[in-house]
Design an enzyme around this catalytic site. Structure first.
Site, PDB file in Angstrom:
ATOM      1  N   TRP A 196       0.850  -1.201   0.000  1.00 27.58           N
ATOM      2  CA  TRP A 196       0.000   0.000   0.000  1.00 27.58           C
ATOM      3  C   TRP A 196       0.882   1.246   0.000  1.00 27.58           C
ATOM      4  CZ3 TRP A 196      -4.249  -1.368  -1.865  1.00 27.58           C
ATOM      5  CH2 TRP A 196      -4.942  -2.500  -1.431  1.00 27.58           C
ATOM      6  N   ASP A 212      -1.594   7.243   5.836  1.00 25.44           N
ATOM      7  CA  ASP A 212      -2.648   6.304   5.459  1.00 25.44           C
ATOM      8  C   ASP A 212      -2.925   5.477   6.708  1.00 25.44           C
ATOM      9  OD1 ASP A 212      -4.207   4.221   4.564  1.00 25.44           O
ATOM     10  OD2 ASP A 212      -2.785   3.504   3.044  1.00 25.44           O
ATOM     11  N   LYS A 248     -11.939  -0.956   6.675  1.00 27.64           N
ATOM     12  CA  LYS A 248     -11.087  -1.780   7.520  1.00 27.64           C
ATOM     13  C   LYS A 248     -11.474  -1.653   8.992  1.00 27.64           C
ATOM     14  CE  LYS A 248      -8.626  -3.008   3.954  1.00 27.64           C
ATOM     15  NZ  LYS A 248      -7.580  -2.141   3.427  1.00 27.64           N
TER      16      LYS A 248
HETATM   17  C1  LIG Z   1      -6.967  -1.700   2.133  1.00 27.94           C
HETATM   18  C2  LIG Z   1      -5.956  -0.659   2.219  1.00 27.94           C
HETATM   19  C3  LIG Z   1      -5.823   0.330   1.220  1.00 27.94           C
HETATM   20  C4  LIG Z   1      -6.698   0.348  -0.017  1.00 27.94           C
HETATM   21  O1  LIG Z   1      -7.961   0.758   0.317  1.00 27.94           O
HETATM   22  P1  LIG Z   1      -9.100   0.967  -0.777  1.00 27.94           P
HETATM   23  O2  LIG Z   1     -10.130   1.708   0.016  1.00 27.94           O
HETATM   24  O3  LIG Z   1      -9.518  -0.400  -1.208  1.00 27.94           O
HETATM   25  O4  LIG Z   1      -8.553   1.757  -1.892  1.00 27.94           O
HETATM   26  C5  LIG Z   1      -4.874   1.305   1.387  1.00 27.94           C
HETATM   27  N1  LIG Z   1      -4.078   1.314   2.469  1.00 27.94           N
HETATM   28  C6  LIG Z   1      -4.152   0.383   3.439  1.00 27.94           C
HETATM   29  C7  LIG Z   1      -3.238   0.464   4.612  1.00 27.94           C
HETATM   30  C8  LIG Z   1      -5.097  -0.631   3.340  1.00 27.94           C
HETATM   31  O5  LIG Z   1      -5.194  -1.557   4.303  1.00 27.94           O
END
Ligand SMILES: *Cc1c(COP(=O)(O)O)cnc(C)c1O
Length: 357
Positions: free
Chosen positions: A100, A167, A191
């Site tokens: 990611w 993020d 998540k």
């Molecule tokens: C799942 C995830 C993403 C991607 O998320 P989307 O909403 O599917 O684009 C980005 N960063 C992390 C840390 C993730 O766990």
């Protein structure tokens, strides 16, 4: 069928009360006689849901003055690009702690000078790099606080000489965060904060408007701040469920309370991984995540992997297969996962050891 113990990595388990309240709203949104699926986002009751959800984010994360919360489509993946578009002028540094993080860096590289300040790619991202120096001339330093695939986490806000962008997709709302250290925090809701379909961004407003590039309307945070996340039709169902999830979180005592529960769950499962002769953890101990707990069969026991997975699935464990890039198992212990769920998994691991250890 027994009660399922859900350890999915995302979309995640949500609190039952959030699901139940959503079912009611799908039938009749706030007594309007109209389904949540069919209301206009200009309906009066909808404004209140948006306001409540924004206020809950601010309250739960103690977001200081000078920050705004926006709800956006496109997931965390679009935030990889939006972060760079809105904040990268000269140079940006990234901490490369997984795929990611790499994807976030790729988007920034497409727009300008961006590079990895440090990386843990040498050991398949099983640890968080340490001892690196953040150059003082960066526009920002980007971190991924929880590495969902590898089970590593930066659990303490780091000190940085430049603004931080994070993020926090897979650990937001799992622990207290000092928001004032960041100029941008973003997360896909699915998540830990809600269902798929909405991402949240917490933006320091006076940090915006400093880049010279043209910002497409939809990719400019100011558009969404000015229009209270209703510049275009927002994902109403996803926001509704997120709001219900936040209400549940507040009801059980907020982020500090859930953090204590999350730490206990993680300690329970890691203790079993370390004790059980059949399993071993994959992440460096000091960097272990409290949200995604990764483990594999112990050396010499690898051929039991498929058998354990089947054994666990038969005993109502859902979603414990590891990501293909790490293998083995991953139990995601997001906020709505309970101590009982974790203890049920531990019991299955112990039962398996009795017959195969
Ligand atoms: C799942 C995830 C993403 C991607 O998320 P989307 O909403 O599917 O684009 C980005 N960063 C992390 C840390 C993730 O766990």
């Amino acid at each position: 069928m027994g009660k399922k113990h859900i350890f999915n990595a995302g979309p995640c388990l949500l609190p039952q009360v959030a699901i139940d309240n959503t079912i009611e709203a799908l039938k009749d949104f706030k007594g309007t006689g109209v389904s949540l699926l069919s209301i206009s986002h200009r309906t009066k009751g909808w404004d209140e849901t948006m306001d409540e959800c924004r206020a809950l984010w601010k309250e739960l994360l103690c977001i200081p003055e000078g920050y705004e919360v926006v709800f956006l489509g496109g997931g965390a993946s679009l935030q990889f690009l939006m972060a760079a578009m809105n904040f990268l002028e000269n140079k940006a540094g990234y901490l490369e702690t997984g795929v990611w993080a790499k994807k976030a860096l790729k988007e920034a590289k497409g727009l300008g000078n961006a590079f990895a300040v440090a990386s843990s790619a040498d050991k398949n991202y099983s640890y968080i790099p340490k001892g690196y120096e953040i150059p003082a001339d960066l526009d920002y330093f980007h971190i991924t606080t929880n590495n969902t695939i590898y089970g590593t986490e930066i659990r303490k806000d780091i000190d940085s000489p430049v603004p931080l962008i994070a993020d926090m997709s897979s650990d937001i709302l799992s622990r207290p965060v000092d928001v004032s250290k960041y100029e941008l925090i973003y997360a896909g809701a699915q998540k830990n904060a809600g269902p798929a379909g909405v991402a949240v961004a917490i933006v320091k407003t006076d940090a915006l408007g400093k880049v010279s590039r043209y910002l497409p309307t939809m990719l400019d945070y100011r558009t969404h701040i000015d229009k209270l996340s209703m510049f275009n039709t927002p994902p109403v169902v996803s926001i509704f469920v997120m709001n219900e999830t936040l209400k549940w979180l507040k009801g059980i005592g907020g982020v500090s309370a859930i953090n204590a529960i999350n730490v206990r769950k993680a300690e329970t499962l890691y203790a079993e991984i370390d004790r059980n002769s059949l399993f071993t953890g994959t992440a460096a101990k000091e960097d272990r995540s409290i949200m995604n707990i990764c483990f594999v069969m112990a050396p010499g026991k690898e051929d039991l992997q498929d058998e354990f997975l089947k054994f666990a699935v038969e005993r109502d464990m859902v979603g414990i297969k590891g990501h293909r890039s790490v293998g083995g198992f991953r139990a995601s212990t997001y906020n709505a996962c309970t101590q009982e769920d974790v203890e049920a998994l531990v019991a299955v691991m112990q039962e398996f050891e009795k017959i195969r250890g």
